[in-house]
Design an enzyme around this catalytic site. Structure first.
Site, PDB file in Angstrom:
ATOM      1  N   LYS A  78     -42.744 -91.871  -7.704  1.00  0.00           N
ATOM      2  CA  LYS A  78     -44.147 -92.331  -7.769  1.00  0.00           C
ATOM      3  C   LYS A  78     -44.657 -92.312  -9.213  1.00  0.00           C
ATOM      4  O   LYS A  78     -45.283 -93.261  -9.681  1.00  0.00           O
ATOM      5  CB  LYS A  78     -44.992 -91.402  -6.881  1.00  0.00           C
ATOM      6  CG  LYS A  78     -46.489 -91.576  -6.990  1.00  0.00           C
ATOM      7  CD  LYS A  78     -46.992 -92.770  -6.242  1.00  0.00           C
ATOM      8  CE  LYS A  78     -48.483 -92.957  -6.463  1.00  0.00           C
ATOM      9  NZ  LYS A  78     -48.973 -94.205  -5.927  1.00  0.00           N
TER      10      LYS A  78
ATOM     11  N   LYS B   6     -54.842 -89.606 -13.574  1.00  0.00           N
ATOM     12  CA  LYS B   6     -54.178 -88.447 -12.946  1.00  0.00           C
ATOM     13  C   LYS B   6     -52.660 -88.669 -12.908  1.00  0.00           C
ATOM     14  O   LYS B   6     -51.879 -87.800 -13.295  1.00  0.00           O
ATOM     15  CB  LYS B   6     -54.718 -88.272 -11.518  1.00  0.00           C
ATOM     16  CG  LYS B   6     -53.952 -87.286 -10.672  1.00  0.00           C
ATOM     17  CD  LYS B   6     -54.366 -87.356  -9.200  1.00  0.00           C
ATOM     18  CE  LYS B   6     -53.228 -86.889  -8.315  1.00  0.00           C
ATOM     19  NZ  LYS B   6     -53.522 -86.902  -6.897  1.00  0.00           N
TER      20      LYS B   6
ATOM     21  N   THR C 232     -50.273 -87.534  -3.924  1.00  0.00           N
ATOM     22  CA  THR C 232     -49.577 -87.632  -5.211  1.00  0.00           C
ATOM     23  C   THR C 232     -49.817 -86.328  -5.952  1.00  0.00           C
ATOM     24  O   THR C 232     -50.959 -86.001  -6.272  1.00  0.00           O
ATOM     25  CB  THR C 232     -50.138 -88.801  -6.051  1.00  0.00           C
ATOM     26  OG1 THR C 232     -50.023 -90.007  -5.292  1.00  0.00           O
ATOM     27  CG2 THR C 232     -49.372 -88.946  -7.363  1.00  0.00           C
TER      28      THR C 232
END
Ligand code: NAD
Length: 311
Positions: A168, A243, A93
């Site tokens: 995502k 994050k 990611t």
């Protein structure tokens, strides 16, 4: 059977590479951490002394690294050693801009590439039931599907370069915000004398239903699959949630998108991480909400809240 290089054999990459071995592929792995290499060897991965050694002769190169910086450094190191025609698939990611920079570097070196981050956590990585959301050219996606299949429940082509990462971060904006909302609802109910079971029984079949409630409920003993039942051992850590929310906020800023809830969710996960919650499952944020709630109130017959002065 293909030869697949796998770089980054951590919580996710370890079990993902093991599933490629089980599917009959020859997997050549590399990680900076000796413990990750040892575990990978036990899973049937042939480990290499460097990332460049791992990619030499591979048909596909999969990366599963902590951040975009790690990814771009890794591509700089290995692109000269990748054989012509190999496919580059990044499952980490990372920031959309870094994902696009990785596509550009791969393209300039003559390779087809995908950004293909995943959803499903370590349980999905172990079970081979991850959802892959891929960004890149359709022809590259078609070639990559067979490589990803042993690790996947679903592989979805979301669009061009970077669109896997966009998907995502949008998904995880929903997830972070919904976990906070579910946690706030439980804490509010508790403080008004409602049982957690009653709230769960109603909300889980009503309009409040969502994954944060019915799969990873932040209150223990209501849902079998919840990490709350295991003292919030992740699962998906609050540090990783922060994050991902930051990636979404950075993208929102760059695109001028009004994401007030996303911003607030980022601040609340930032606070929880600063309080030492980062290593726990992201559902543990309910503890922070309890701690930051003021003195408990009681509801008077007229319905107005009245502070009792006790915590
Ligand atoms: P992790 O820290 O367990 O694994 C990352 C691994 O990369 C580590 O073993 C580290 O030693 C290795 N590494 C770092 N730099 C390297 C380099 N230059 N060369 C080789 N190896 C290197 O992290 P993780 O939980 O496996 O997550 C990996 C990625 O997947 C992250 O981008 C994360 O956001 C994403 N992700 C994680 C989850 C989850 O539930 N853990 C879920 C979805 C997505």
């Amino acid at each position: 059977m293909a030869v697949i290089a796998f770089i980054g054999l951590g919580h996710m990459g370890g079990p993902m590479s093991a599933n490629l071995v089980k599917a009959g592929h020859a997997v050549r792995g590399f990680d900076l951490a000796p413990a990750a290499l040892a575990q990978a060897r036990a899973n049937g991965v042939t480990t290499a002394d460097s990332a460049a050694d791992a990619v030499a002769g591979a048909d596909a190169v999969i990366t599963m690294l902590p951040s975009g910086k790690h990814l771009l450094d890794c591509y700089r190191e290995v692109l000269g050693s990748v054989q012509p025609g190999a496919l580059l698939i990044d499952c980490s990611t990372v920031d959309v801009a870094d994902a696009r920079a990785a596509h550009e570097a791969a393209g300039a070196a003559g390779f087809g590439s995908l950004d293909a981050p995943v959803s499903g956590g370590t349980a999905g990585a172990e079970a081979g039931t991850l959802t892959f959301m891929a960004g890149g050219a359709a022809a590259v996606f078609q070639r990559a599907e067979a490589v990803l299949e042993p690790m996947a429940r679903k592989v979805i082509h979301c669009g061009g370069a970077g669109h896997g990462q966009v998907t995502k971060m949008c998904n995880n904006l929903i997830l972070g915000a919904s976990m906070i909302a579910v946690s706030e609802a439980f804490v509010l109910g508790e403080r008004l004398g409602l049982s957690n079971q009653a709230l769960y029984d109603v909300a889980s079949i009503s309009t409040g239903q969502c994954w944060s409630l019915t799969t990873n409920c932040p209150v223990p003993d209501l849902v079998e699959t919840s990490r709350a039942n295991h003292d919030y051992e992740p699962g998906f850590s609050a540090a990783l949630m922060l994050k991902d929310l930051r990636l979404a906020e950075s993208a929102a800023e760059q695109s001028g998108t009004d994401t007030a809830i996303g911003q607030l969710a980022t601040e609340l996960y930032q606070r929880f991480n600063a309080e030492g919650g980062g290593e726990y499952d992201f559902g543990a944020i309910i503890r922070s909400i309890r701690e930051h709630s003021g003195a408990e109130g009681t509801v008077t017959p007229s319905g107005s809240a009245e502070a009792t002065g006790t915590a």
